[in-house]
Design a protein around this motif. Structure first.
Motif, PDB file in Angstrom:
ATOM      1  N   GLU A   1      40.227  45.058  28.010  1.00  0.00           N
ATOM      2  CA  GLU A   1      40.997  45.905  27.074  1.00  0.00           C
ATOM      3  C   GLU A   1      41.189  47.292  27.645  1.00  0.00           C
ATOM      4  OE1 GLU A   1      39.239  43.614  23.125  1.00  0.00           O
ATOM      5  OE2 GLU A   1      38.456  45.572  23.711  1.00  0.00           O
TER       6      GLU A   1
ATOM      7  N   SER B   1      43.766  47.094  30.213  1.00  0.00           N
ATOM      8  CA  SER B   1      45.067  46.911  29.557  1.00  0.00           C
ATOM      9  C   SER B   1      45.590  48.232  29.022  1.00  0.00           C
ATOM     10  CB  SER B   1      44.938  45.902  28.412  1.00  0.00           C
ATOM     11  OG  SER B   1      44.506  44.647  28.894  1.00  0.00           O
TER      12      SER B   1
ATOM     13  N   GLU C   1      46.741  50.383  32.058  1.00  0.00           N
ATOM     14  CA  GLU C   1      47.823  49.895  32.906  1.00  0.00           C
ATOM     15  C   GLU C   1      49.131  50.632  32.701  1.00  0.00           C
ATOM     16  OE1 GLU C   1      49.318  45.738  32.601  1.00  0.00           O
ATOM     17  OE2 GLU C   1      48.464  45.617  34.607  1.00  0.00           O
TER      18      GLU C   1
ATOM     19  N   PHE D   1      42.639  51.034  23.241  1.00  0.00           N
ATOM     20  CA  PHE D   1      43.199  49.698  23.097  1.00  0.00           C
ATOM     21  C   PHE D   1      43.357  49.303  21.632  1.00  0.00           C
ATOM     22  CE2 PHE D   1      42.824  45.082  22.749  1.00  0.00           C
ATOM     23  CZ  PHE D   1      43.845  44.666  23.598  1.00  0.00           C
TER      24      PHE D   1
ATOM     25  N   ASN E   1      48.962  44.159  21.741  1.00  0.00           N
ATOM     26  CA  ASN E   1      47.707  44.404  22.470  1.00  0.00           C
ATOM     27  C   ASN E   1      47.023  43.106  22.867  1.00  0.00           C
ATOM     28  OD1 ASN E   1      46.924  43.599  19.946  1.00  0.00           O
ATOM     29  ND2 ASN E   1      45.495  45.304  19.583  1.00  0.00           N
TER      30      ASN E   1
ATOM     31  N   MET F   1      48.811  41.958  25.932  1.00  0.00           N
ATOM     32  CA  MET F   1      48.383  42.789  27.059  1.00  0.00           C
ATOM     33  C   MET F   1      47.004  42.353  27.563  1.00  0.00           C
ATOM     34  SD  MET F   1      49.557  46.581  25.744  1.00  0.00           S
ATOM     35  CE  MET F   1      48.688  47.375  27.054  1.00  0.00           C
ATOM     36  N   LYS F   2      46.112  42.072  26.603  1.00  0.00           N
ATOM     37  CA  LYS F   2      44.749  41.643  26.970  1.00  0.00           C
ATOM     38  C   LYS F   2      44.772  40.288  27.667  1.00  0.00           C
ATOM     39  CE  LYS F   2      40.137  41.214  24.907  1.00  0.00           C
ATOM     40  NZ  LYS F   2      39.355  41.350  23.659  1.00  0.00           N
TER      41      LYS F   2
ATOM     42  N   SER G   1      47.334  39.060  29.365  1.00  0.00           N
ATOM     43  CA  SER G   1      47.937  39.276  30.682  1.00  0.00           C
ATOM     44  C   SER G   1      46.927  39.882  31.665  1.00  0.00           C
ATOM     45  CB  SER G   1      49.163  40.190  30.549  1.00  0.00           C
ATOM     46  OG  SER G   1      49.717  40.471  31.814  1.00  0.00           O
ATOM     47  N   GLN G   2      46.160  40.870  31.176  1.00  0.00           N
ATOM     48  CA  GLN G   2      45.183  41.532  32.045  1.00  0.00           C
ATOM     49  C   GLN G   2      44.055  40.603  32.446  1.00  0.00           C
ATOM     50  OE1 GLN G   2      44.186  44.316  34.436  1.00  0.00           O
ATOM     51  NE2 GLN G   2      45.758  44.890  32.920  1.00  0.00           N
TER      52      GLN G   2
ATOM     53  N   SER H   1      52.393  37.079  34.061  1.00  0.00           N
ATOM     54  CA  SER H   1      51.122  37.514  34.679  1.00  0.00           C
ATOM     55  C   SER H   1      50.877  36.762  35.981  1.00  0.00           C
ATOM     56  CB  SER H   1      49.960  37.271  33.718  1.00  0.00           C
ATOM     57  OG  SER H   1      50.134  38.014  32.529  1.00  0.00           O
TER      58      SER H   1
END
Length: 758
Positions: free
Chosen positions: A510, A513, A516, A529, A545, A548-549, A551-552, A597
């Motif tokens: 997180e 993310s 980034e 986050f 979010n 994003m998490k 993907s990260q 990703s």
């Protein structure tokens, strides 16, 4: 027991130590027993001599008293008056009376009566002139004139020392002459009674005192003259013998003839004579032969048993040390058997040296090992894998109630050496910091990227403020420290707080993310986050979010975090009242995020392996399973790409080191700077890939090159050491000897001789 053990000085030292522990009290005890036996024997002998001398004194005193009484009776006997002696008619009675008196004492050898100024002398055998007496009794040390003077002049009872006497021209004997004036104790005596006493009568009393021992027995008169003696061995000088006269009754020690002697003395209070025995003290030690033989035998038995016990105890004591020394030696063996170093010092010295070397290596590697542990916690979140021993060694404690991660980035990624040094100072500052007023502490971890750091923060909640406010205060405190200390404005991404440190990997994902999109968010911003959009976007139907998490987590190869994003979302779709079309749209969002990703992670062709109709033809349960399988494949490929990239990068680093190892400025930090990765990442990866740490590898390269040049050139050692990049020549020589067993000069000479013989 190994024969090689006896070649060890340490093992032999243990044996001797135990033997000394045994022998010292044994020797002392033996000496005590022997000395005590000698002392007791000496005491017994001396007491026996004292008793015998006392007995002899009593007997002699009695005999002298008896002679005194005889003399008194003679002086008052009418038959022995001058008138009757000179009268021819009564002279026979006088001779008869003397014979009677002589018979009353066994000690009297002959008895004579002399009246002053009389030319004759009377005895039990009759009347004779002094001339006849001198011829009948010829004394070696008492001539006729002296005899006449003593008979007429003696005032007190006088005993002459034993003298050799020739009787009747052919009989020889040793006799004492005892002269007693008459009337006794009269100031004007009118005559003298002369007693001739055989020496044997007195010596018989003292002959048995010495027994089988060497020594002397004396009877001294009140003037210190030796009346009689009994000698067994060397004689004393006259001065030494006379010095015995003044001794009191008892036992004495004195040095005579340069040797210690034991002296027993008894003094007569009646006649003033002294009775003495003298024995060399050394005889007492030689007398306890049976005791000495027994002690020697017992001592030998105990020593042999003690030696066996000492051997056993030494082996028990030495075995663990030997095992450890063998382990150290095995670990320290050189690569080439021909260059194996001889063993110096004992095993403890080698173990101590190895521990010092290992300690220095640990001190050098500890920061990188600690950073590796923290990096693994950020990646997997498995705090249980951190053993208590390891936690104490690195001073890591996760005993607070709440935990979260901060990702810190900045734009100055260390383009110059000064900036790289400043980055190291930031790392040291963030290694471990405390915030007592906020009940929090933090541990810093280097990330592979030079422009990023992670900070693991644990804190206890403060009742006076809510959790997010406390998190914000902690983040601002970290940011303030960086601004105040380094005048740098960091960009910060903050992960969500969790109650268990096992979820640190989620908070780290997180935080990354949140960090980034820093380029679009602006330099120096702080992004939380959990403050990112939680509401579903109307086109995505999934919180941004969460995407994003997801993907990260995929980019970092963290399957556990990715699964925690996918499974709850699919389960939520099954439980929602959304239409089938909207559910498919959300699934498209998830699939799109995963494919995007994968492409960003360097897996561009993954879409070709996916069934185009997967979203439409599969149920939500099948989609969940498919997404998890796809996430697993992406994470595995990311890990594989990362390892390949690390291997490729490590090959470049090794090549770089092989080219620059002669540069004395070469260091872990300079290599990290050259490849734009963190020193911690270089250290960990180098050790994993090469099997030895960075410093050892460079040392071995330089050592091999020095050894090659020593064998191939005649250049001075100092120049060779300098050429390979080592500035401290004495330290290099010390380490060279430790590695090879020879100094560089000896090594060069050794190989020169080998070349000559070959």
């Amino acid at each position: 027991m190994k024969r090689s053990d006896f070649k060890s000085r340490l093992f032999l030292k243990y044996i001797w130590s135990y033997l000394f522990i045994l022998l010292i009290p044994l020797v002392l005890m033996t000496l005590f027993i022997y000395r005590n036996a000698v002392t007791n024997l000496r005491s017994e002998i001396e007491q026996s001599r004292l008793g015998q001398l006392t007995q002899a004194k009593v007997i002699v005193d009695g005999r002298m008293k008896e002679l005194g009484e005889i003399t008194s009776r003679v002086s008052y006997d009418e038959r022995l008056t001058p008138y009757r002696i000179h009268d021819p008619y009564y002279s026979g009675e006088a001779i008869e009376a003397l014979d009677q008196y002589k018979a009353t004492s066994s000690i009297i050898g002959e008895m004579f009566l002399y009246l002053h100024k009389d030319p004759n002398i009377y005895s039990a055998k009759g009347l004779s002139s002094l001339d006849v007496f001198s011829k009948s009794y010829s004394f070696s040390n008492w001539n006729k004139e002296t005899v006449y003077d003593d008979l007429n002049g003696v005032k007190f009872p006088t005993m002459r020392p034993a003298d050799k006497v020739v009787r009747n021209a052919h009989l020889e004997d040793n006799m004492l002459a005892y002269l007693v004036p008459i009337t006794p104790f009269s100031p004007n005596p009118h005559g003298t009674v002369l007693y001739l006493i055989k020496e044997s009568e007195l010596t018989s009393l003292i002959d048995s005192i010495l027994g089988s021992y060497q020594g002397f027995s004396y009877i001294l008169d009140n003037n210190g003259q030796i009346l009689v003696d009994n000698r067994q061995g060397e004689a004393l000088t006259a001065a030494e013998a006379k010095s015995l006269h003044g001794l009191t009754t008892g036992i004495h020690d004195r040095v005579l003839n340069g040797k210690p002697h034991s002296i027993v003395s008894v003094k007569s209070e009646n006649i003033g004579w002294t009775y003495v025995t003298v024995m060399p003290s050394s005889q007492f030690f030689s007398s306890v032969v049976h005791v000495r033989s027994f002690i020697v035998m017992l001592f030998t038995i105990i020593v042999l048993a003690g030696a066996a016990l000492a051997l056993l105890l030494a082996r028990m004591q030495y075995r663990p040390i030997s095992t450890l020394a063998e382990f150290v030696h095995a670990k320290a063996k050189p690569k080439h058997p021909a260059e194996e170093a001889p063993l110096f010092g004992n095993e403890l010295d080698r173990i101590r040296s190895a521990l010092q070397e290992y300690s220095s290596r640990v001190d050098l590697q500890e920061p990188y090992a600690r950073n590796h542990v923290l990096t693994m916690l950020l990646k997997y979140g498995n705090v249980q894998s951190l053993t208590p021993e390891l936690a104490d060694a690195f001073d890591l404690h996760f005993d607070r109630a709440r935990h979260f991660v901060i990702a810190i980035g900045w734009d100055d990624a260390g383009e110059t050496q000064e900036e790289l040094h400043e980055r190291q100072e930031r790392i040291e500052l963030l290694t471990q910091i405390q915030f007592p007023e906020l009940h929090a502490h933090a541990y810093g971890a280097e990330l592979p990227q030079l422009d990023q750091l992670a900070l693991i923060i644990s804190f206890d909640e403060v009742r006076s403020m809510d959790e997010f406010a406390q998190v914000r205060h902690i983040v601002e405190a970290v940011r303030g420290n960086l601004l105040e200390t380094f005048d740098v404005t960091p960009t910060i991404g903050v992960g969500t707080c969790y109650g268990s440190p096992n979820q640190l990997n989620q908070s780290f994902i997180e935080a990354c993310s949140a960090l980034e999109p820093r380029a679009s968010a602006g330099h120096g911003t702080v992004t939380y986050f959990e403050k990112l959009s939680h509401e579903p976007d109307h086109t995505l139907w999934m919180p941004s979010n969460s995407l994003m998490k997801l993907s990260q987590s995929l980019k970092q190869g963290s399957y556990d975090v990715a699964a925690q994003m996918i499974s709850p979302t699919i389960r939520g779709l099954r439980a929602s009242e959304l239409s089938s079309l909207l559910r498919r749209c959300v699934c498209f969002d998830i699939l799109n995020a995963m494919l995007k990703s994968a492409a960003e992670a360097g897996i561009p062709n993954l879409i070709q392996e996916i069934d185009p109709n997967m979203i439409y033809s599969h149920s939500l349960s099948e989609l969940e399973s498919g997404f998890l399988t796809l996430a697993s494949r992406i994470c595995e490929q990311v890990e594989r790409n990362s390892r390949n990239e690390e291997q490729s990068q490590m090959d470049q680093i090794v090549s770089y080191i092989d080219e620059h190892y002669t540069d004395h400025t070469l260091s872990l930090e300079s290599v990290a700077f050259a490849f734009a990765i963190s020193p911690s990442h270089v250290s960990r990866t180098f050790k994993e890939k090469m099997g030895q740490n960075f410093v050892q590898y460079i040392w071995q390269k330089r050592l091999d090159e020095v050894m090659r040049q020593l064998k191939a050139t005649d250049d001075p050692l100092k120049d060779i050491i300098s050429r390979v990049g080592y500035l401290d020549a004495p330290n290099f020589i010390r380490k060279f000897k430790k590695e090879t067993g020879h100094t560089p000069g000896q090594y060069r000479k050794l190989f020169a001789e080998n070349d000559t013989f070959s």
